[in-house]
Structure formats: structure tokens, C-alpha cells
Design an enzyme around this catalytic site. Structure first.
Site, PDB file in Angstrom:
ATOM      1  N   GLY A 239     -15.361   7.265   7.675  1.00  0.00           N
ATOM      2  CA  GLY A 239     -15.727   8.581   8.843  1.00  0.00           C
ATOM      3  C   GLY A 239     -15.243   8.540   9.827  1.00  0.00           C
ATOM      4  O   GLY A 239     -14.556  10.095   9.990  1.00  0.00           O
ATOM      5  N   ARG A 313       1.675   7.905   5.696  1.00  0.00           N
ATOM      6  CA  ARG A 313       0.652   9.096   6.479  1.00  0.00           C
ATOM      7  C   ARG A 313       1.467  10.060   7.152  1.00  0.00           C
ATOM      8  O   ARG A 313       0.892  11.036   6.480  1.00  0.00           O
ATOM      9  CB  ARG A 313      -0.121   9.038   7.677  1.00  0.00           C
ATOM     10  CG  ARG A 313      -1.109   6.830   7.482  1.00  0.00           C
ATOM     11  CD  ARG A 313      -2.655   6.859   8.401  1.00  0.00           C
ATOM     12  NE  ARG A 313      -2.648   7.981   7.741  1.00  0.00           N
ATOM     13  CZ  ARG A 313      -2.896   8.910   9.264  1.00  0.00           C
ATOM     14  NH1 ARG A 313      -2.996   9.392  10.343  1.00  0.00           N
ATOM     15  NH2 ARG A 313      -4.164  10.217   9.317  1.00  0.00           N
ATOM     16  N   TYR A 317       0.327  12.269   4.219  1.00  0.00           N
ATOM     17  CA  TYR A 317      -0.892  13.758   4.610  1.00  0.00           C
ATOM     18  C   TYR A 317      -0.334  14.713   6.741  1.00  0.00           C
ATOM     19  O   TYR A 317      -1.162  15.405   6.584  1.00  0.00           O
ATOM     20  CB  TYR A 317      -2.033  12.804   5.313  1.00  0.00           C
ATOM     21  CG  TYR A 317      -2.616  11.911   4.773  1.00  0.00           C
ATOM     22  CD1 TYR A 317      -3.879  11.789   3.338  1.00  0.00           C
ATOM     23  CD2 TYR A 317      -1.946  11.023   5.289  1.00  0.00           C
ATOM     24  CE1 TYR A 317      -3.718  10.814   2.997  1.00  0.00           C
ATOM     25  CE2 TYR A 317      -2.950   9.367   4.571  1.00  0.00           C
ATOM     26  CZ  TYR A 317      -3.700   9.591   3.452  1.00  0.00           C
ATOM     27  OH  TYR A 317      -4.512   9.139   2.826  1.00  0.00           O
ATOM     28  N   CYS A 343      16.148   7.390   1.921  1.00  0.00           N
ATOM     29  CA  CYS A 343      16.504   8.933   0.562  1.00  0.00           C
ATOM     30  C   CYS A 343      15.524   9.468   0.300  1.00  0.00           C
ATOM     31  O   CYS A 343      14.903   9.333  -0.575  1.00  0.00           O
ATOM     32  CB  CYS A 343      17.414   7.793  -0.543  1.00  0.00           C
ATOM     33  SG  CYS A 343      18.521   6.998   0.267  1.00  0.00           S
ATOM     34  N   GLU A 344      14.653   9.876   0.902  1.00  0.00           N
ATOM     35  CA  GLU A 344      13.886  11.677   1.024  1.00  0.00           C
ATOM     36  C   GLU A 344      14.139  12.218   2.112  1.00  0.00           C
ATOM     37  O   GLU A 344      13.900  11.640   3.567  1.00  0.00           O
ATOM     38  CB  GLU A 344      12.474  10.229   0.964  1.00  0.00           C
ATOM     39  CG  GLU A 344      12.408  10.053  -0.147  1.00  0.00           C
ATOM     40  CD  GLU A 344      11.293  10.376  -1.619  1.00  0.00           C
ATOM     41  OE1 GLU A 344      10.570  11.508  -1.243  1.00  0.00           O
ATOM     42  OE2 GLU A 344      10.878   9.492  -2.037  1.00  0.00           O
ATOM     43  N   TYR A 372      -4.814   2.136   7.967  1.00  0.00           N
ATOM     44  CA  TYR A 372      -4.093   2.995   7.019  1.00  0.00           C
ATOM     45  C   TYR A 372      -2.808   3.115   6.604  1.00  0.00           C
ATOM     46  O   TYR A 372      -1.953   3.821   6.332  1.00  0.00           O
ATOM     47  CB  TYR A 372      -4.338   4.184   7.073  1.00  0.00           C
ATOM     48  CG  TYR A 372      -5.883   4.375   6.225  1.00  0.00           C
ATOM     49  CD1 TYR A 372      -6.381   3.035   4.778  1.00  0.00           C
ATOM     50  CD2 TYR A 372      -6.929   4.713   6.829  1.00  0.00           C
ATOM     51  CE1 TYR A 372      -8.014   3.329   4.987  1.00  0.00           C
ATOM     52  CE2 TYR A 372      -8.062   4.756   7.096  1.00  0.00           C
ATOM     53  CZ  TYR A 372      -8.560   4.138   6.218  1.00  0.00           C
ATOM     54  OH  TYR A 372     -10.104   4.044   5.526  1.00  0.00           O
TER      55      TYR A 372
HETATM   56  C1  LIG Z   1     -12.350   4.628   2.579  1.00  0.00           C
HETATM   57  C2  LIG Z   1     -13.752   4.518   2.524  1.00  0.00           C
HETATM   58  C3  LIG Z   1     -14.238   3.786   3.891  1.00  0.00           C
HETATM   59  C4  LIG Z   1     -14.206   3.761   5.310  1.00  0.00           C
HETATM   60  O1  LIG Z   1     -13.261   5.134   5.895  1.00  0.00           O
HETATM   61  P1  LIG Z   1     -12.964   5.410   7.297  1.00  0.00           P
HETATM   62  O2  LIG Z   1     -12.667   6.943   7.474  1.00  0.00           O
HETATM   63  O3  LIG Z   1     -11.574   4.502   7.201  1.00  0.00           O
HETATM   64  O4  LIG Z   1     -13.945   4.967   7.802  1.00  0.00           O
HETATM   65  C5  LIG Z   1     -15.846   3.522   3.808  1.00  0.00           C
HETATM   66  N1  LIG Z   1     -16.353   4.033   3.170  1.00  0.00           N
HETATM   67  C6  LIG Z   1     -15.564   4.105   1.548  1.00  0.00           C
HETATM   68  C7  LIG Z   1     -16.954   4.209   0.666  1.00  0.00           C
HETATM   69  C8  LIG Z   1     -14.301   4.602   1.624  1.00  0.00           C
HETATM   70  O5  LIG Z   1     -13.487   4.279   0.323  1.00  0.00           O
END
Ligand SMILES: *Cc1c(COP(=O)(O)O)cnc(C)c1O
Length: 413
Positions: A239, A313, A317, A343-344, A372
Site C-alpha cells: 500500500g 488509471r 481513478y 470510442c469513449e 497497475y
Molecule cells: C493490492 C494488494 C497489495 C499491494 O498493494 P500496493 O498498493 O500495490 O502496494 C498487497 N496486498 C494485498 C492483499 C493487495 O490486495
């Protein structure tokens, strides 16, 4: 290292001029810096020092076999969310004994494949899943190591679609109910209940919510230990965010891990983490060529040959990606929408973006596209998916061929 930098007005990836790559490999194409991927992985690995740990790269961020092979050779474990990702890891030479299997909807077939491969742990997200893992392990005559993914009910302060640690989300088991779930799981004789896991979201620009989750998970672990559970590892997910805009500052990997380490040290736990984006995002760009310039009554458009099917992305998002010319010129600056051929109206890569003026035939680099990006690409509008390129020092090679029209219809009857 600076994976992407200008030299005499030409953009380079490591020692390779991106204009050469675009000319020879065609566009659109993704280009990754092997050195940068390695450096980011090492930043995690080294910051842990001698605390027992496994850095499990999250395959869903970028699952190209060459990326996985590089990380496997560097000693990484892998976080997978499907049987297909397990297949990728094994094909790339990854060690199944360092694989953690996450996800809220694992099928019986996927669980069985993971048991056969001998993965390290299943991060289970519900009681029925624990029961299914137990039953399948029993049938195979093996014990399956499990951790319960708990939901610490923390606002990760990120985009709603990629925030996962709140009680309104589908992920994990409410941390308040976790102890009861662990108690009931004792009856499953083919489970080794040795871990606790959590993952509160992605693109986290503030490490404070993660540290709050860490504290809650560590408290839970102490309570579980006092009830006789032999909890041997804690998995804090992935994350960590990256800077997409020039003005943004992302938490540094080393500082993040140091803060984590201080909390976990001395508890006799192995620490697992599952970073994806922070390892690969900044290591990749998407190269695209300008097809046309056009003006409508209200807007100035740059039409390029990459589209939302290549990089979704921005459309999905509202994400921002810096877009820079591969060759700098003395032209002025303009305010434009950078759009693809799909075409969007949602098919844009940048909106109302002030950037250097560009002409048809110019090549642009869409920055921080290593995570991603390709993995979320599709054949929408029957567009062949882009090529992927890996740069290593002064050399580059194709690590995924551009799809052909035959590839697009393959499997159709
Ligand atoms: C997507 C995900 C990650 C990786 O997240 P990042 O933001 O890319 O670091 C790690 N663990 C789980 C369970 C996930 O779904």
C-alpha cells in the site's frame, strides 16, 4: 538512481535513449528499468536488517515474467491473488515456499493448486474459507498454514476504490470478531494457525494509518498468544504510495520500514509485507506517439496512439500521470487534453494539462506507469495490447511481444 532522466534533451531509461526504443519496438509500449525495480526491492529488504522478514512482491501490480524473475533472483517472496498469479510466479522461477495467497474469493481449485505447490500461507478472509482450506488440506493429507486477514477499521485516506481496511469494505474479518474466529478455527485439524494479516489500502501517502493498523494487529497478536495461539508471523500488507505529481512527496521506503520495525522488534515475529506499486510504479513509463492535434470549440486535444485500454488509471481513478516529451524542444507550453483513439469520452490520459507543445510524430512518455498499467490493459476496441520492454544498463529487450490481430481472436470459436 534516477531511472528516467534527460541527457542533452533526450529522455533516457538508464543508459538507453527512449527514442530508439520507440523507433524500433513501436508504440505504444511499456518500458521498465530493471535497476530501479531491484533498487526499490532492496530498499525494503535492507531496511529490515536482521529482523526476520519476507518481502512478498504483490504480483497484481505488474506480473510480467521478467519482472517476477528479477525479483525472485533478488530473494523476493510473492503475494498472489489468483491461481493465474501462482502460475506466473512458478513459471518465473519464484519459490512457492515464499508465497502468500490473498483474496476474498479463492476458489477450491485455486486453493488446491496452492496446497499442491506448498505455498507459505493462506491469508484467509472468512470462516467458510478457513473451513474449505482445512477440508482440502485434509484430502491431500497436508497441513495448511493460515493467517486471518483482519480488518482494523481504519480509514486509509486514499481513493475509495483502493481503500480496503474499513468495516464497510468486503475485505477481511472485523478485528473485533477476530478472536472468536481464531477460537472456532482451533477445531480445524489441518490448519496451522500461525499468522495475522492486514492490508488497509493502496497509494497511501501518509504512513500514519498503516502504523495505527500495525498497532491494532500487534495488540490482537498479544491477546491471541495469551490464549495459547502460536502466532509466528504478522503480515502488514502493501500500500505504500508513490509520487505521481511533481509536487507530491511519498513516504520513503526505508523510513516506513524503520517505523514498522520499531513496533515489531522483540516480539519473536517474522514480518511479512506485500508491496506492489512502490516497487514498480516509478520504474516504468508508457511510450506513445502523437497522431493528431485538433481543436474543438472549447478544447485543444493531443490525440495519441495509447488509450484507456493500455492505461486505465486516469479513466478509472481519475489518476494523474505526468506526461513528458521524449525529445525536448523550444516550443511553448499549451493546455490540452491528451486522449486516445478509443470510442469513449472517458478515454483520456490527461485533462486540462499544461505541458510542452507537441506535434504529430512526437513521442511522449507517460510517467510512473510501471504499476497497475499493463496488468489492467485490455483488448477493448480490438486494440492489440502494447509491447513491454525491459532496460538493463545500456541494453534493452522485449519482455512481451506486442499482440497481433491473431492474438486478439485467439480462443474464439
Ligand atoms: C493490492 C494488494 C497489495 C499491494 O498493494 P500496493 O498498493 O500495490 O502496494 C498487497 N496486498 C494485498 C492483499 C493487495 O490486495
Amino acid at each position: 538512481m534516477d531511472a528516467f532522466a534527460y541527457r542533452e534533451r533526450a529522455l533516457y531509461c538508464e543508459e538507453v535513449a527512449l527514442a530508439d526504443v520507440a523507433a524500433r519496438a513501436g508504440t505504444p509500449c511499456y518500458v521498465y528499468s530493471a535497476g530501479k525495480v531491484f533498487e526499490n526491492f532492496r530498499a525494503y529488504d535492507q531496511a529490515f536488517g536482521d529482523l526476520p522478514h519476507t518481502v512478498c512482491y504483490s504480483v497484481k501490480a505488474n506480473g510480467n515474467l521478467a519482472v517476477l524473475k528479477l525479483l525472485a533472483e533478488a530473494g523476493a517472496g510473492f503475494d498472489i491473488v489468483s491461481g493465474g498469479e501462482l502460475y506466473r510466479v512458478r513459471t518465473a522461477g519464484g519459490d512457492p515456499a515464499k508465497v502468500v495467497f490473498s483474496g476474498v474469493g479463492k476458489t477450491a481449485q485455486e486453493i488446491d493448486e496452492a496446497l499442491a505447490a506448498g505455498i507459505f500461507v493462506f491469508n484467509c478472509e472468512s470462516e467458510p474459507e478457513l473451513a474449505l482450506v482445512d477440508a482440502l488440506a485434509h484430502r491431500r493429507g497436508v497441513k495448511a498454514r493460515v493467517a486471518l486477514r483482519v480488518n482494523p477499521d481504519i480509514d486509509a485516506l486514499t481513493h475509495a476504490y483502493i481503500s480496503t481496511g474499513n468495516l464497510a469494505h468486503k475485505f477481511g474479518v472485523d478485528i473485533g470478531e477476530a478472536e472468536a474466529v481464531y477460537e472456532r478455527a482451533r477445531s480445524h485439524e489441518n490448519l496451522l494457525i500461525e499468522g495475522v494479516s492486514c492490508h488497509i489500502g493502496s497509494q497511501l501517502m501518509d504512513s500514519q494509518p498503516v502504523m495505527a493498523a500495525v498497532d491494532r494487529v500487534l495488540e490482537l497478536i498479544e491477546r491471541l498468544k495469551s490464549k495459547g495461539f502460536e502466532i509466528r508471523h504478522a503480515d502488514f500488507g502493501g500500500g505504500l504510495g508513490v509520487a505521481y505529481k511533481p509536487a507530491e512527496v511519498a513516504p520513503a521506503i526505508a523510513m516506513f520500514i524503520t517505523a514498522l520495525k520499531t513496533r515489531v522488534e522483540g516480539r519473536g515475529l517474522r514480518v511479512m509485507i506485500e508491496p506492489g506499486r512502490s516497487i514498480v510504479a516509478g520504474a516504468g513509463v508508457l511510450l506513445t506517439r502523437v497522431l493528431y492535434r485538433k481543436k474543438t470549440g472549447a478544447k485543444d486535444f493531443v490525440v495519441v496512439d495509447a488509450a484507456m485500454n493500455d492505461l486505465i488509471r486516469p479513466a478509472l481513478y481519475g489518476a494523474y500521470h505526468e506526461i513528458v516529451p521524449v525529445r525536448q524542444t523550444d516550443g511553448g507550453r499549451v493546455r490540452v487534453d491528451v486522449v486516445g483513439p478509443v470510442c469513449e469520452t472517458g478515454d483520456f490520459l490527461a485533462r486540462d494539462r499544461e505541458m510542452p507543445d507537441v506535434l504529430p510524430g512526437d513521442t511522449l512518455a507517460i510517467c510512473a506507469a510501471g504499476a497497475y498499467g499493463f496488468v489492467q490493459s485490455s483488448n477493448y476496441n480490438s486494440r492489440p495490447r502494447a509491447a513491454e520492454i525491459m532496460v538493463e544498463g545500456g541494453a534493452w529487450r522485449v519482455i512481451r511481444r506486442r499482440e497481433s490481430y491473431d492474438d486478439i481472436v485467439r480462443g474464439e470459436l
